[in-house]
Design a protein around this motif. Structure first.
Motif, PDB file in Angstrom:
ATOM      1  N   ASP A 337       0.815  -1.218   0.000  1.00  0.00           N
ATOM      2  CA  ASP A 337       0.000   0.000   0.000  1.00  0.00           C
ATOM      3  C   ASP A 337       0.847   1.266   0.000  1.00  0.00           C
ATOM      4  N   ARG A 338       2.024   1.223   0.633  1.00  0.00           N
ATOM      5  CA  ARG A 338       2.843   2.431   0.723  1.00  0.00           C
ATOM      6  C   ARG A 338       3.326   2.902  -0.639  1.00  0.00           C
ATOM      7  N   ILE A 339       3.638   1.988  -1.544  1.00  0.00           N
ATOM      8  CA  ILE A 339       4.223   2.394  -2.829  1.00  0.00           C
ATOM      9  C   ILE A 339       3.322   2.073  -4.018  1.00  0.00           C
ATOM     10  N   LEU A 340       2.082   1.688  -3.781  1.00  0.00           N
ATOM     11  CA  LEU A 340       1.216   1.316  -4.898  1.00  0.00           C
ATOM     12  C   LEU A 340       1.087   2.447  -5.914  1.00  0.00           C
ATOM     13  N   THR A 341       0.807   3.665  -5.447  1.00  0.00           N
ATOM     14  CA  THR A 341       0.647   4.767  -6.406  1.00  0.00           C
ATOM     15  C   THR A 341       1.957   5.072  -7.121  1.00  0.00           C
ATOM     16  N   ARG A 342       3.099   4.874  -6.455  1.00  0.00           N
ATOM     17  CA  ARG A 342       4.392   5.102  -7.108  1.00  0.00           C
ATOM     18  C   ARG A 342       4.602   4.114  -8.249  1.00  0.00           C
ATOM     19  N   CYS A 343       4.269   2.846  -8.016  1.00  0.00           N
ATOM     20  CA  CYS A 343       4.427   1.838  -9.063  1.00  0.00           C
ATOM     21  C   CYS A 343       3.486   2.106 -10.237  1.00  0.00           C
ATOM     22  N   LEU A 344       2.245   2.484  -9.935  1.00  0.00           N
ATOM     23  CA  LEU A 344       1.297   2.783 -11.009  1.00  0.00           C
ATOM     24  C   LEU A 344       1.696   4.044 -11.765  1.00  0.00           C
ATOM     25  N   ALA A 345       2.223   5.044 -11.050  1.00  0.00           N
ATOM     26  CA  ALA A 345       2.678   6.267 -11.717  1.00  0.00           C
ATOM     27  C   ALA A 345       3.802   5.966 -12.696  1.00  0.00           C
ATOM     28  N   HIS A 346       4.675   5.031 -12.337  1.00  0.00           N
ATOM     29  CA  HIS A 346       5.755   4.616 -13.240  1.00  0.00           C
ATOM     30  C   HIS A 346       5.172   4.096 -14.557  1.00  0.00           C
ATOM     31  N   VAL A 347       4.162   3.227 -14.470  1.00  0.00           N
ATOM     32  CA  VAL A 347       3.547   2.657 -15.669  1.00  0.00           C
ATOM     33  C   VAL A 347       2.865   3.745 -16.495  1.00  0.00           C
ATOM     34  N   LEU A 348       2.098   4.601 -15.841  1.00  0.00           N
ATOM     35  CA  LEU A 348       1.355   5.636 -16.562  1.00  0.00           C
ATOM     36  C   LEU A 348       2.300   6.600 -17.271  1.00  0.00           C
ATOM     37  N   GLU A 349       3.376   6.993 -16.592  1.00  0.00           N
ATOM     38  CA  GLU A 349       4.330   7.911 -17.217  1.00  0.00           C
ATOM     39  C   GLU A 349       4.997   7.269 -18.426  1.00  0.00           C
ATOM     40  N   ALA A 377      -5.836   1.951 -13.775  1.00  0.00           N
ATOM     41  CA  ALA A 377      -4.546   2.498 -14.205  1.00  0.00           C
ATOM     42  C   ALA A 377      -3.898   1.623 -15.268  1.00  0.00           C
ATOM     43  N   LEU A 378      -3.866   0.310 -15.050  1.00  0.00           N
ATOM     44  CA  LEU A 378      -3.241  -0.573 -16.032  1.00  0.00           C
ATOM     45  C   LEU A 378      -4.059  -0.647 -17.312  1.00  0.00           C
ATOM     46  N   GLY A 379      -5.384  -0.605 -17.184  1.00  0.00           N
ATOM     47  CA  GLY A 379      -6.212  -0.590 -18.381  1.00  0.00           C
ATOM     48  C   GLY A 379      -5.982   0.655 -19.215  1.00  0.00           C
ATOM     49  N   LEU A 380      -5.830   1.800 -18.541  1.00  0.00           N
ATOM     50  CA  LEU A 380      -5.558   3.050 -19.250  1.00  0.00           C
ATOM     51  C   LEU A 380      -4.203   2.996 -19.940  1.00  0.00           C
ATOM     52  N   ALA A 381      -3.197   2.449 -19.254  1.00  0.00           N
ATOM     53  CA  ALA A 381      -1.867   2.334 -19.854  1.00  0.00           C
ATOM     54  C   ALA A 381      -1.885   1.417 -21.069  1.00  0.00           C
ATOM     55  N   LEU A 382      -2.578   0.294 -20.963  1.00  0.00           N
ATOM     56  CA  LEU A 382      -2.669  -0.624 -22.099  1.00  0.00           C
ATOM     57  C   LEU A 382      -3.390   0.020 -23.274  1.00  0.00           C
ATOM     58  N   ALA A 383      -4.466   0.756 -22.986  1.00  0.00           N
ATOM     59  CA  ALA A 383      -5.204   1.416 -24.061  1.00  0.00           C
ATOM     60  C   ALA A 383      -4.330   2.436 -24.776  1.00  0.00           C
ATOM     61  N   ALA A 384      -3.481   3.130 -24.023  1.00  0.00           N
ATOM     62  CA  ALA A 384      -2.601   4.123 -24.636  1.00  0.00           C
ATOM     63  C   ALA A 384      -1.533   3.473 -25.505  1.00  0.00           C
ATOM     64  N   ARG A 385      -1.178   2.216 -25.185  1.00  0.00           N
ATOM     65  CA  ARG A 385      -0.155   1.517 -25.960  1.00  0.00           C
ATOM     66  C   ARG A 385      -0.707   0.929 -27.257  1.00  0.00           C
ATOM     67  N   VAL A 386      -2.008   0.690 -27.325  1.00  0.00           N
ATOM     68  CA  VAL A 386      -2.601   0.046 -28.494  1.00  0.00           C
ATOM     69  C   VAL A 386      -2.890   1.099 -29.552  1.00  0.00           C
ATOM     70  N   ARG A 387      -2.329   0.932 -30.715  1.00  0.00           N
ATOM     71  CA  ARG A 387      -2.548   1.878 -31.811  1.00  0.00           C
ATOM     72  C   ARG A 387      -3.859   1.549 -32.505  1.00  0.00           C
ATOM     73  N   PRO A 388      -4.797   2.507 -32.616  1.00  0.00           N
ATOM     74  CA  PRO A 388      -6.067   2.211 -33.289  1.00  0.00           C
ATOM     75  C   PRO A 388      -5.848   1.969 -34.775  1.00  0.00           C
ATOM     76  N   PRO A 389      -6.663   1.140 -35.410  1.00  0.00           N
ATOM     77  CA  PRO A 389      -6.517   0.883 -36.849  1.00  0.00           C
ATOM     78  C   PRO A 389      -6.781   2.138 -37.667  1.00  0.00           C
ATOM     79  N   ASP A 390      -6.131   2.226 -38.818  1.00  0.00           N
ATOM     80  CA  ASP A 390      -6.340   3.367 -39.703  1.00  0.00           C
ATOM     81  C   ASP A 390      -7.782   3.390 -40.200  1.00  0.00           C
ATOM     82  N   LEU A 391      -8.251   4.597 -40.496  1.00  0.00           N
ATOM     83  CA  LEU A 391      -9.622   4.720 -40.994  1.00  0.00           C
ATOM     84  C   LEU A 391      -9.809   3.952 -42.293  1.00  0.00           C
ATOM     85  N   ALA A 392      -8.740   3.895 -43.100  1.00  0.00           N
ATOM     86  CA  ALA A 392      -8.858   3.160 -44.359  1.00  0.00           C
ATOM     87  C   ALA A 392      -9.119   1.684 -44.099  1.00  0.00           C
TER      88      ALA A 392
END
Length: 430
Positions: A337-349, A377-392
């Protein structure tokens, strides 16, 4: 890094592909001759008997805030009062509280895994060679290690079941909480519960800082090792010229996290005929060739670790380990619990989530269930890593679906609503 249990091997450098300079490191200045080491007093590493440490004292004063050495680490009262943290957490409390026999445990490892092919590393002057052999042969090869040609072995995937739990079930109770091994984390990423290591005489870890900003620990089964740690200060960053090394790359080549590595070597040369604790010897460091002439900093903490002792330390600090002789160890880490936000902040950054968005998410820590925060937090990080398909590509499927996706990309859903998400980052599905 087999000093802390994480990394590619025993050499100080393993290629530069895909690496990034640390955000702290200076760059662009003309390289000059390194200045002599600064003369600063190191702080002593506190040595505590794990059998006498109270959970309240650990949580309020210690718990990875600075390096600590625990003696009798696998003999602490209450170590067997609950299940271990590994995937095979089935060892009984009676087995965990039985007398610890390090030699018998190592012999059992060799009996069960001796014929399994494993990778080991031999470092020369210009490169590190990675080779394969059965584990029982690697044990004999490591016996021939020397300072000029060090040999080491590390494996995050070898141990499992009861043989791994035989150690994890003995970890002091005040270090048991670990979100990495709970379902909320494991649903998204897998963090190995432990790394089994063997180091030969003169071997040393990479000069590094661990990914995920966790609290690290390393228990020495046999042998003697020298540990050094440096705080993350701008002066140290300039001296070490670290680069970012992506980790957790199963879902994306840039990874969900990243450690730091430097081409520096705190133990590059050794002076003394028989370097070991109690005998006269000294180490001459080799600064990173990427540094810009900054003075080589003295370590903030240094200690000798002996068999049966455990070091616990802030993994995101710079550190390097030297093996005085043959060693066997088990390394791991935890996120409580003491470092949970620190570990998640690392992933998000690392995944590129804007700082205001990350702060808005992490400030809700303590207002709800930690599992929900981890998932978001992890779901948001994963979503940011996934490139959406091109409109074409979308239009090639069904024109009306492509037009709907294009409208959402412009910021308008089917009913004119803004797309889901925070700060311009799409919310993860589910």
């Amino acid at each position: 890094h087999f000093g802390s249990g994480r990394g590619p091997g025993a050499g100080p450098w393993h290629g530069v592909a895909g690496l990034r300079r640390s955000r702290w490191a200076g760059g662009g200045a003309a390289r000059s001759k390194p200045r002599p080491p600064r003369s600063l007093a190191m702080q002593p590493v506190e040595r505590l008997d794990a059998r006498e440490v109270h959970a309240g004292e650990w949580a309020e004063r210690l718990d990875g805030r600075c390096p600590v050495l625990l003696t009798h680490a696998l003999e602490a009262a209450g170590s067997g009062s609950g299940p271990g943290r590994g995937s095979g957490a089935a060892a009984s409390a009676s087995a965990a509280t039985a007398p610890w026999d390090a030699g018998a445990w190592e012999a059992r490892v060799l009996r069960e895994y001796g014929d399994r092919p494993v990778a080991y590393s031999t470092r020369g002057k210009l490169a590190t060679c990675h080779s394969y052999a059965p584990l029982h042969r690697v044990w004999r090869i490591v016996d021939g290690s020397s300072h000029s040609r060090p040999v080491s072995y590390m494996d995050e995937n070898l141990l499992e079941g009861d043989i791994l739990e035989a150690v994890l079930s003995r970890v002091p109770a005040f270090m048991r909480k670990d979100y990495f091994q709970e379902e909320a984390f494991r649903r998204h990423v897998r963090i190995s519960p432990a790394c089994f290591t063997r180091g030969g005489r003169g071997a040393r870890s990479d000069f590094h800082a661990d990914f995920l900003d966790w609290t690290g620990w390393n228990v020495l089964i046999r042998g003697e090792k020298l540990w050094r740690w440096w705080r993350r200060t701008p002066e140290n960053e300039a001296a070490f010229a670290g680069v970012r090394v992506p980790r957790l790359k199963e879902l994306h080549p840039e990874g969900l996290a990243a450690g730091w590595e430097s081409r520096a070597d705190s133990y590059a040369e050794v002076q003394g005929e028989d370097p070991r604790p109690g005998r006269a010897h000294a180490f001459v460091p080799r600064p990173s060739p990427d540094a810009t002439g900054a003075a080589w900093p003295s370590p903030d903490y240094e200690t000798v670790q002996r068999a049966g002792e455990m070091v616990v330390f802030p993994g995101h600090w710079w550190h390097q380990v030297y093996h005085y002789g043959d060693t066997v160890a088990l390394a791991s880490q935890y996120c409580n619990d003491r470092i949970l936000t620190r570990c998640l902040a690392h992933v998000l950054e690392w995944c590129g989530i804007p700082a205001p968005t990350a702060r808005s998410l992490l400030t809700r820590a303590g207002c709800g269930e930690p599992e929900a925060l981890i998932g978001e937090a992890l779901g948001l990080a994963l979503a940011a890593r996934v490139r959406p398909p091109d409109l074409a590509e979308r239009r090639q499927l069904r024109p009306e679906e492509g037009e709907a996706e294009e409208a959402r990309d412009r910021g308008h859903g089917p009913a004119g609503r803004a797309p889901a998400g925070v700060g311009g980052v799409a919310a993860p599905a589910g």
